[in-house]
Design a protein around this motif. Structure first.
Motif, PDB file in Angstrom:
ATOM      1  N   GLY A  62       0.794  -1.230   0.000  1.00  0.00           N
ATOM      2  CA  GLY A  62       0.000   0.000   0.000  1.00  0.00           C
ATOM      3  C   GLY A  62       0.815   1.262   0.000  1.00  0.00           C
ATOM      4  O   GLY A  62       0.295   2.329   0.331  1.00  0.00           O
ATOM      5  N   GLY A  63       2.109   1.181  -0.337  1.00  0.00           N
ATOM      6  CA  GLY A  63       2.959   2.365  -0.321  1.00  0.00           C
ATOM      7  C   GLY A  63       3.764   2.446   0.962  1.00  0.00           C
ATOM      8  O   GLY A  63       4.142   1.424   1.544  1.00  0.00           O
ATOM      9  N   SER A  83       9.356  -2.103  -2.818  1.00  0.00           N
ATOM     10  CA  SER A  83      10.268  -3.244  -2.862  1.00  0.00           C
ATOM     11  C   SER A  83      11.510  -3.031  -2.013  1.00  0.00           C
ATOM     12  O   SER A  83      12.194  -4.000  -1.655  1.00  0.00           O
ATOM     13  CB  SER A  83      10.687  -3.525  -4.312  1.00  0.00           C
ATOM     14  OG  SER A  83      11.245  -2.364  -4.915  1.00  0.00           O
ATOM     15  N   ALA A  84      11.842  -1.790  -1.680  1.00  0.00           N
ATOM     16  CA  ALA A  84      12.988  -1.474  -0.820  1.00  0.00           C
ATOM     17  C   ALA A  84      12.819  -0.059  -0.297  1.00  0.00           C
ATOM     18  O   ALA A  84      12.154   0.773  -0.920  1.00  0.00           O
ATOM     19  CB  ALA A  84      14.311  -1.612  -1.585  1.00  0.00           C
ATOM     20  N   MET A  85      13.454   0.206   0.858  1.00  0.00           N
ATOM     21  CA  MET A  85      13.252   1.496   1.517  1.00  0.00           C
ATOM     22  C   MET A  85      14.394   1.725   2.494  1.00  0.00           C
ATOM     23  O   MET A  85      14.843   0.791   3.148  1.00  0.00           O
ATOM     24  CB  MET A  85      11.913   1.434   2.255  1.00  0.00           C
ATOM     25  CG  MET A  85      11.433   2.664   2.951  1.00  0.00           C
ATOM     26  SD  MET A  85       9.810   2.339   3.682  1.00  0.00           S
ATOM     27  CE  MET A  85      10.245   1.178   4.990  1.00  0.00           C
ATOM     28  N   ALA A  97      12.003   2.480  -3.226  1.00  0.00           N
ATOM     29  CA  ALA A  97      11.939   1.797  -4.514  1.00  0.00           C
ATOM     30  C   ALA A  97      10.631   1.026  -4.605  1.00  0.00           C
ATOM     31  O   ALA A  97      10.131   0.512  -3.604  1.00  0.00           O
ATOM     32  CB  ALA A  97      13.119   0.839  -4.669  1.00  0.00           C
ATOM     33  N   THR A  98      10.074   0.956  -5.798  1.00  0.00           N
ATOM     34  CA  THR A  98       8.813   0.272  -6.006  1.00  0.00           C
ATOM     35  C   THR A  98       8.960  -0.803  -7.080  1.00  0.00           C
ATOM     36  O   THR A  98       9.895  -0.773  -7.890  1.00  0.00           O
ATOM     37  CB  THR A  98       7.710   1.260  -6.416  1.00  0.00           C
ATOM     38  OG1 THR A  98       8.182   2.076  -7.507  1.00  0.00           O
ATOM     39  CG2 THR A  98       7.334   2.165  -5.251  1.00  0.00           C
ATOM     40  N   THR A 121      17.366  -0.912 -15.078  1.00  0.00           N
ATOM     41  CA  THR A 121      16.448  -1.381 -16.115  1.00  0.00           C
ATOM     42  C   THR A 121      15.414  -2.353 -15.565  1.00  0.00           C
ATOM     43  O   THR A 121      14.606  -2.885 -16.321  1.00  0.00           O
ATOM     44  CB  THR A 121      17.233  -2.054 -17.254  1.00  0.00           C
ATOM     45  OG1 THR A 121      17.991  -3.157 -16.730  1.00  0.00           O
ATOM     46  CG2 THR A 121      18.181  -1.067 -17.912  1.00  0.00           C
ATOM     47  N   ASP A 122      15.446  -2.586 -14.262  1.00  0.00           N
ATOM     48  CA  ASP A 122      14.451  -3.431 -13.608  1.00  0.00           C
ATOM     49  C   ASP A 122      14.299  -2.942 -12.168  1.00  0.00           C
ATOM     50  O   ASP A 122      15.010  -2.028 -11.740  1.00  0.00           O
ATOM     51  CB  ASP A 122      14.871  -4.902 -13.650  1.00  0.00           C
ATOM     52  CG  ASP A 122      13.678  -5.853 -13.689  1.00  0.00           C
ATOM     53  OD1 ASP A 122      12.618  -5.475 -13.152  1.00  0.00           O
ATOM     54  OD2 ASP A 122      13.812  -6.976 -14.224  1.00  0.00           O
TER      55      ASP A 122
END
Length: 317
Positions: A62-63, A83-85, A97-98, A121-122
């Motif tokens: 959810g962010g 996906s990372a923080m 990162a999302t 690129t990913d």
């Protein structure tokens, strides 16, 4: 139509002797949590305490949700699936990162984007700041590590040498070394890489029997690196001076999630082992404490993430 929504708890454990004594682990020994809140929607997969201990960032589907240190909802970044923080070490900025490939440094006070970091690129799956907060490292599904200037958003360096997603990344205490791990590497299959941060040359690879789930440098000693492997012999300590790596037998507890973090003064290390958090004395490597939910059946089976407060008195999971 009503849609079923998953709810996941955010839990704070107090670890100071003046509030909750640290018992030795016995058959029934444990420290129970003292605060808890539940997300209204989505799942919580990453937690991270701000450097001043005033805010807790919770990332997930959810962010990013920002909570006060008493678990009162403060604000929300609706950025999609995180996906990372990682918070910067010395101010109120946070890198997020999302899964759609985005990587942005945000001001957590104004909720305004400061820099959008373009180059991977990913999707980015691991983030770590240098101790002075000037450089941000990012590991990605594109098999690269990128180094960014955290004050301008400019790309500093691209590190190539891994095969597979770079899912773990960590700076040492004096910012002279960077350790990275992926699902594979060019020579030995699963070896993490130690990089020189002055030349950005690869110094060497660690030959270990198994995939490294996570790694973390000691917060004070720049020569000591902890590694978590996907095997029963889960916790290993590597000395970069002697290049010796030893297994911590007391941590061989079975299935690990790979999540671990040093206490800020380096005196303890917390590691998630399925449904509990084990805390080790890093001098003797004896287990000091076990943290578990008051009702282990209340919200499913596993802890997903943990973070120490900067004063070392609390852990959020």
């Amino acid at each position: 139509m009503l849609r079923k929504v998953a709810i996941f708890p955010i839990i704070i454990f107090f670890l100071t002797n003046t509030l909750v004594p640290l018992p030795k682990i016995t058959e029934a020994g444990q420290t129970e949590y003292v605060q808890r809140t539940v997300l209204g929607r989505g799942s919580a997969t990453i937690v991270d305490w701000s450097p001043d201990d005033e805010l807790i960032a919770v990332g997930g589907t959810g962010g990013v949700w920002f909570y006060t240190n008493t678990l009162q909802l403060s604000s929300h970044l609706d950025v999609g699936h995180v996906s990372a923080m990682a918070w910067t070490p010395n101010d109120n900025h946070i890198a997020v990162a999302t899964t759609n490939g985005g990587l942005v440094i945000w001001d957590a006070t104004t909720l305004e984007p400061l820099f959008e970091l373009n180059g991977h690129t990913d999707a980015v799956v691991s983030l770590a700041w240098s101790s002075d907060g000037t450089l941000l490292s990012s590991g990605s599904l594109d098999e690269t590590v990128r180094i960014w200037d955290g004050t301008s958003g400019e790309l500093v360096e691209t590190l190539i040498g891994h095969v597979g997603q770079v899912h773990a990344i960590s700076w040492n205490a004096d910012d002279t070394r960077l350790a990275t791990a992926s699902s594979g590497s060019s020579n030995t299959g699963f070896a993490p890489i130690i990089w020189d941060t002055q030349s950005w040359e690869k110094l060497y690879e660690l030959e270990l029997d198994g995939i490294v789930n996570n790694l973390a440098w000691h917060p004070i000693d720049p020569t000591i690196l902890a590694l978590n492997l996907n095997r029963v012999e889960a916790l290993w300590i590597h000395d970069t001076e002697s290049r010796e790596t030893i297994n911590i037998e007391g941590a061989n507890q079975g299935f690990e999630t790979g999540v671990m973090e040093w206490r800020p003064d380096g005196s303890q290390l917390a590691m998630i082992v399925t449904s509990v958090v084990l805390i080790f004395d890093t001098t003797t490597w004896e287990p000091l404490n076990v943290l578990r939910r008051n009702d282990p059946n209340e919200f499913g089976e596993f802890f997903a993430s943990l973070s120490w407060s900067s004063n070392g008195e609390r852990i959020v999971t």
